[in-house]
Scaffold this motif. Structure first.
Motif, PDB file in Angstrom:
ATOM      1  N   PHE A 109      43.838  39.818  17.432  1.00 19.84           N
ATOM      2  CA  PHE A 109      44.449  38.694  17.885  1.00 19.84           C
ATOM      3  C   PHE A 109      45.940  38.869  17.150  1.00 19.84           C
ATOM      4  N   TRP A 110      44.761  38.152  15.503  1.00 20.32           N
ATOM      5  CA  TRP A 110      45.727  38.129  13.731  1.00 20.32           C
ATOM      6  C   TRP A 110      46.912  39.791  13.657  1.00 20.32           C
ATOM      7  N   THR A 111      45.595  40.337  13.812  1.00 18.17           N
ATOM      8  CA  THR A 111      46.431  42.038  13.204  1.00 18.17           C
ATOM      9  C   THR A 111      47.890  42.012  14.184  1.00 18.17           C
ATOM     10  N   ILE A 112      47.644  41.853  15.447  1.00 22.20           N
ATOM     11  CA  ILE A 112      49.563  42.052  15.922  1.00 22.20           C
ATOM     12  C   ILE A 112      49.845  40.835  16.232  1.00 22.20           C
ATOM     13  N   MET A 113      49.480  39.544  16.163  1.00 19.79           N
ATOM     14  CA  MET A 113      50.582  37.895  16.167  1.00 19.79           C
ATOM     15  C   MET A 113      50.829  38.081  14.284  1.00 19.79           C
ATOM     16  N   ARG A 114      50.858  38.453  13.338  1.00 18.92           N
ATOM     17  CA  ARG A 114      50.885  38.177  12.036  1.00 18.92           C
ATOM     18  C   ARG A 114      52.580  38.941  11.920  1.00 18.92           C
ATOM     19  N   CYS A 115      52.268  39.977  12.577  1.00 14.35           N
ATOM     20  CA  CYS A 115      53.810  40.231  12.520  1.00 14.35           C
ATOM     21  C   CYS A 115      55.440  39.426  12.299  1.00 14.35           C
ATOM     22  N   LEU A 116      55.123  38.199  13.620  1.00  9.86           N
ATOM     23  CA  LEU A 116      56.131  37.173  13.815  1.00  9.86           C
ATOM     24  C   LEU A 116      56.244  36.183  12.766  1.00  9.86           C
TER      25      LEU A 116
END
Length: 269
Positions: A109-116
């Motif tokens: 989850f965070w690996t992907i969401m942090r880019c936002l």
């Protein structure tokens, strides 16, 4: 609302951005432990802060055992929008992650969401899996304009200027999305399944019936009509999307239960 897909570049960012995780609970003992454990496994959080709306099960005990801070919002303060706002007041970090108590974040989850986490983003979330057929259709359909606080990152300063949240009990996710868009920020739905929403059709029936009864007790006819219209809208959209009426019987039954609950609320002393 912008719908995007993640890419490999977003996954190369360093894990150096931490958030405060905010969770609203009400009799959430069935799902809360797994919810919290998934957060701790997936997110580099600063604090986990729980706002409880008057649970009478083991919710508070579980939250404390898992290391969360717990604040109670009983009686007149038990409005979901108000609790979300008050939790933001207690947070410290510039960014917050709202997670529903029956949502389990996946490991990536965070690996992907942090880019936002960007200056121009006012609200960002991802689509969810669900065991409830009607909810799963709703959560995965772009045509329905999916908005949620279920797995959502928000800049703290934007939440704190949205004072209207203090008086909202339902629909606060859609209201906040409109609020931030009017101020020139992006609302992003990430088109990847990054969490599981553990809510059955029976859970949804109980949730909507409780909302309807509360509206009846407060004699809020127009708000009840809007709630019913939202359910009917979903019914129509799902039928158009699937090309069948497979889910309409579930939603029709839910609509009838909402009406019955609203009438019960009207009759309550």
């Amino acid at each position: 609302m912008q719908v995007i897909s993640s890419n490999n570049n977003s996954r190369k960012l360093k894990m150096d951005k931490v958030v405060d995780v905010l969770i609203v609970t009400y009799n959430s003992s069935r799902t809360l432990k797994k919810c919290l454990q998934c957060i701790k496994n997936a997110v580099p959080y600063n604090r986990i802060i729980v706002g409880d709306g008057g649970s009478n099960d083991r919710t508070i005990e579980i939250a404390k055992h898992e290391g969360a801070e717990v604040y109670s919002f009983p009686r007149k303060d038990n409005l979901i929008g108000r609790i979300r706002y008050k939790l933001a007041e207690k947070a410290e970090k510039d960014w917050m992650l709202y997670v529903d108590s029956d949502v389990y974040l996946y490991q990536n989850f965070w690996t992907i969401m942090r880019c936002l986490i960007r200056p121009n983003v006012g609200m960002a979330f991802a689509v969810q899996d669900s065991p409830a057929r009607t909810l799963n259709t709703y959560l995965t359909s772009r045509k329905l304009g999916f908005i949620t606080f279920g797995n959502t990152i928000v800049p703290r300063h934007l939440m704190l200027v949205c004072k209207e949240m203090l008086n909202l009990n339902g629909g606060e996710d859609v209201f906040f999305a409109k609020f931030v868009k009017k101020r020139g920020y992006e609302v992003i739905c990430l088109n990847e399944h990054l969490s599981f929403h553990d809510k059955s059709e029976e859970d949804l029936d109980r949730k909507f019936s409780r909302w309807a009864r509360e509206l009846g007790e407060e004699k809020l006819l127009m708000k009840f009509i809007l709630l019913e219209l939202s359910n009917i809208r979903n019914m129509a959209c799902m039928t158009i999307k699937d090309g069948t009426i497979s889910d309409t019987s579930i939603l029709l039954r839910r609509s009838w239960k909402m009406l019955s609950s609203f009438i019960e609320g009207l009759k309550a002393p």
